[in-house]
Design an enzyme around this catalytic site. Structure first.
Site, PDB file in Angstrom:
ATOM      1  N   GLU A 142       0.828  -1.410  -0.274  1.00 54.28           N
ATOM      2  CA  GLU A 142      -0.051  -0.124  -0.266  1.00 54.28           C
ATOM      3  C   GLU A 142       0.870   1.219  -0.078  1.00 54.28           C
ATOM      4  OE1 GLU A 142      -3.249  -0.466   2.552  1.00 54.28           O
ATOM      5  OE2 GLU A 142      -4.345   1.431   2.227  1.00 54.28           O
ATOM      6  N   GLU A 145       2.009   1.615  -3.380  1.00 53.42           N
ATOM      7  CA  GLU A 145       1.023   2.493  -4.372  1.00 53.42           C
ATOM      8  C   GLU A 145       1.260   3.670  -3.837  1.00 53.42           C
ATOM      9  OE1 GLU A 145      -2.279   0.282  -3.311  1.00 53.42           O
ATOM     10  OE2 GLU A 145      -3.647   0.982  -5.110  1.00 53.42           O
ATOM     11  N   CYS A 162      -8.005  -2.059   3.580  1.00 48.77           N
ATOM     12  CA  CYS A 162      -8.518  -3.220   4.837  1.00 48.77           C
ATOM     13  C   CYS A 162      -9.731  -4.001   5.150  1.00 48.77           C
ATOM     14  CB  CYS A 162      -7.130  -3.475   5.330  1.00 48.77           C
ATOM     15  SG  CYS A 162      -7.362  -2.023   6.114  1.00 48.77           S
ATOM     16  N   SER A 182      -7.342   1.973  -2.595  1.00 48.30           N
ATOM     17  CA  SER A 182      -6.208   0.302  -3.324  1.00 48.30           C
ATOM     18  C   SER A 182      -6.656  -0.172  -3.977  1.00 48.30           C
ATOM     19  CB  SER A 182      -5.636   0.620  -1.582  1.00 48.30           C
ATOM     20  OG  SER A 182      -4.970  -0.716  -1.221  1.00 48.30           O
ATOM     21  N   LYS A 221     -15.538  -9.610   8.096  1.00 52.37           N
ATOM     22  CA  LYS A 221     -14.990 -10.471   7.612  1.00 52.37           C
ATOM     23  C   LYS A 221     -15.436 -12.005   6.917  1.00 52.37           C
ATOM     24  CE  LYS A 221     -11.268  -8.557   7.511  1.00 52.37           C
ATOM     25  NZ  LYS A 221      -9.981  -7.478   6.499  1.00 52.37           N
ATOM     26  N   GLU A 224     -16.189 -10.567   3.265  1.00 52.10           N
ATOM     27  CA  GLU A 224     -14.974 -10.592   2.633  1.00 52.10           C
ATOM     28  C   GLU A 224     -14.410 -11.606   1.879  1.00 52.10           C
ATOM     29  OE1 GLU A 224     -11.316  -7.782   3.750  1.00 52.10           O
ATOM     30  OE2 GLU A 224     -10.502  -9.917   3.738  1.00 52.10           O
ATOM     31  N   GLU A 229     -14.048 -12.860  -5.992  1.00 52.71           N
ATOM     32  CA  GLU A 229     -12.419 -12.170  -6.272  1.00 52.71           C
ATOM     33  C   GLU A 229     -11.402 -12.825  -5.677  1.00 52.71           C
ATOM     34  OE1 GLU A 229     -14.807  -9.797  -5.253  1.00 52.71           O
ATOM     35  OE2 GLU A 229     -15.511  -8.493  -6.316  1.00 52.71           O
ATOM     36  N   CYS A 366     -10.821  -1.186  14.011  1.00 53.55           N
ATOM     37  CA  CYS A 366     -10.724  -2.893  14.681  1.00 53.55           C
ATOM     38  C   CYS A 366     -10.976  -3.561  15.992  1.00 53.55           C
ATOM     39  CB  CYS A 366     -10.162  -4.207  13.950  1.00 53.55           C
ATOM     40  SG  CYS A 366      -9.771  -3.624  12.286  1.00 53.55           S
TER      41      CYS A 366
END
Ligand code: SF4
Length: 435
Positions: A142, A145, A162, A182, A221, A224, A229, A366
């Site tokens: 990251e 990037e 994230c 990102s 999550k 996710e 993907e 989190c």
């Protein structure tokens, strides 16, 4: 449309993160209140077919006073996997280590990493690894990037990626900003991909027999892990997501005396991370960690002390701003928690410019995740948990992702360089606009 949607949040029957036990609901409306005021979804409803789009953060479960809304319970699936003879690999997110103790009357912020590893071994883990290695990889990718985007001037501000609830929020409500996200997978996304595609081969294990379980503070999550993907050559890279609350419940069910467990270390068959990876669990932590590495990558020098304790990016304010000089430019930073607060920043982006924006959906990041132990004094508890992570970072001999010798080795062995073709294949992803 569900009957009580004027009062409470509707929950689709196939929501992978949360569920409602109808008989317990007292129609108090707290779930809708948090969803509107902190998450910025209730009141902006979008539909996917017949169902309202939920971003899966689980904050409604955290505030439900009667446990009518809870996380989807995947503990039975976990025990089936353990009993099936598969090699079960646990990966532990940063903020779990400062909150699991609360399930056993220990203080918020108390580090219980060693006891957690011991408990998972008793449950039948083949391996227990630290997701902070995945966090260090995220930082390397990251930060690189960000540097590319600053050089080219394209797709700025860069948004962190994230937090899966934030990513779904952008895909649903602000699809015009998808290029700003990102392309980095989350630390769990990166770590589980490498476990299936690299670690399994290294250990001569059939990747199909490797069952990766992420222990997280996060019910999003669970969504996710099911994203197409993030499916690899061997199916889902992360097979199951278990929250802190579920793990606490399972430890109690199995009659493991958590408080008296002797500390055990993480398995050494796979790398661990730095202190920069540990602070990912607190709001501002991803940005602070990425800035440390971006500073090194652009100057060749170790970041100064003020970047190793970037106080402007810490604390329980839901919008924190700061500046840092990179590549001879003043880079404007903004760390946000709560997607309702993110709306206010996104809606003013044309006039109030930033270069790098971190968004975490939950209170103080989190540490306040939708799968964390419930608490009555949210701000005090999440602050204590965040302080536990900052304290752990300060005590670690290794605090910079780029200095992690195991990160250097991972790039040498199979990832080449940050943003290389191999890194893009295993560590990056794509997004999709949603209705
Ligand atoms: Fe999950 Fe953390 Fe995002 Fe909350 S802030 S939804 S716990 S990733």
């Amino acid at each position: 449309m569900e009957k009580y949607s004027e009062i409470r949040v509707p929950i689709a029957h196939d929501n992978p993160s949360i569920k409602r036990k109808e008989s317990r609901c007292v129609l108090c409306g707290k779930c809708k209140d948090v969803c509107a005021k902190q998450i910025g979804v209730a009141g902006y409803w979008k539909y996917d077919g017949n169902d309202i789009v939920c971003i899966n953060c689980g904050q409604c479960a955290n505030v439900c006073p009667v446990d009518s809304i809870t996380e989807q319970d995947d503990t039975a699936t976990l025990m089936d996997a353990i009993n099936s003879g598969k090699k079960v690999v646990f990966i532990l997110s940063p903020s779990v280590r400062v909150s699991l103790g609360e399930m056993f009357n220990m203080s918020a912020g108390e580090l219980v990493t060693g006891k957690m590893v011991a408990a998972l071994k008793k449950l039948g883990a083949s391996y227990v690894f630290d997701t902070t290695f995945g966090a260090d990889l995220t930082i390397m990718e990251e930060a690189s990037e960000l540097i590319e985007r600053i050089k080219s001037g394209e797709n700025l501000p860069q948004f962190t990626s994230c937090c899966p609830a934030w990513v779904k929020f952008v895909e649903t409500f602000y699809p015009q900003f998808i290029p700003n996200l990102s392309t980095c997978r989350s630390p769990i996304g990166m770590m589980s991909s490498l476990l299936k595609h690299h670690f399994a081969k290294q250990q001569n294990i059939n990747p199909a027999d490797l069952y990766v379980v992420a222990i997280t503070p996060c019910v999003a999550k669970k969504f996710e892990a099911k994203r197409s993907e993030l499916t690899g050559e061997y199916g889902p890279n992360c097979n199951l997501v278990i929250t802190v609350r579920e793990l606490g419940k399972l430890i109690k069910q199995q009659k493991i005396n958590f408080k008296t467990l002797k500390d055990e270390p993480f398995d050494t068959a796979y790398p661990t991370g730095s202190g920069a990876g540990v602070i990912f669990g607190a709001s501002g932590g991803v940005m602070e960690a990425a800035v440390r590495t971006a500073y090194y990558l652009t100057t060749g020098n170790k970041p100064p002390e003020n970047l190793l304790k970037f106080t402007a990016l810490r604390g329980a304010n839901n919008i924190k701003t700061a500046k840092v000089e990179l590549l001879g430019k003043e880079i404007k930073l903004c760390a946000i928690f709560g997607t309702a607060a993110a709306r206010t920043v996104l809606d003013k982006l044309k006039t109030k410019k930033y270069d790098f924006i971190e968004v975490m959906t939950c209170p103080n990041g989190c540490v306040g995740g939708g799968g964390q132990p419930k608490c009555s004094d949210t701000i005090a508890t999440v602050t204590a948990r965040a302080n536990g992570l900052y304290g752990a970072d300060e005590k670690m001999p290794l605090r910079l992702s780029y200095q992690n010798p195991q990160i250097i080795e991972a790039y040498k062995q199979f990832l080449d360089n940050p943003l290389s073709a191999a890194a893009k294949k295993y560590l990056h992803t794509t997004y999709q606009p949603r209705k």
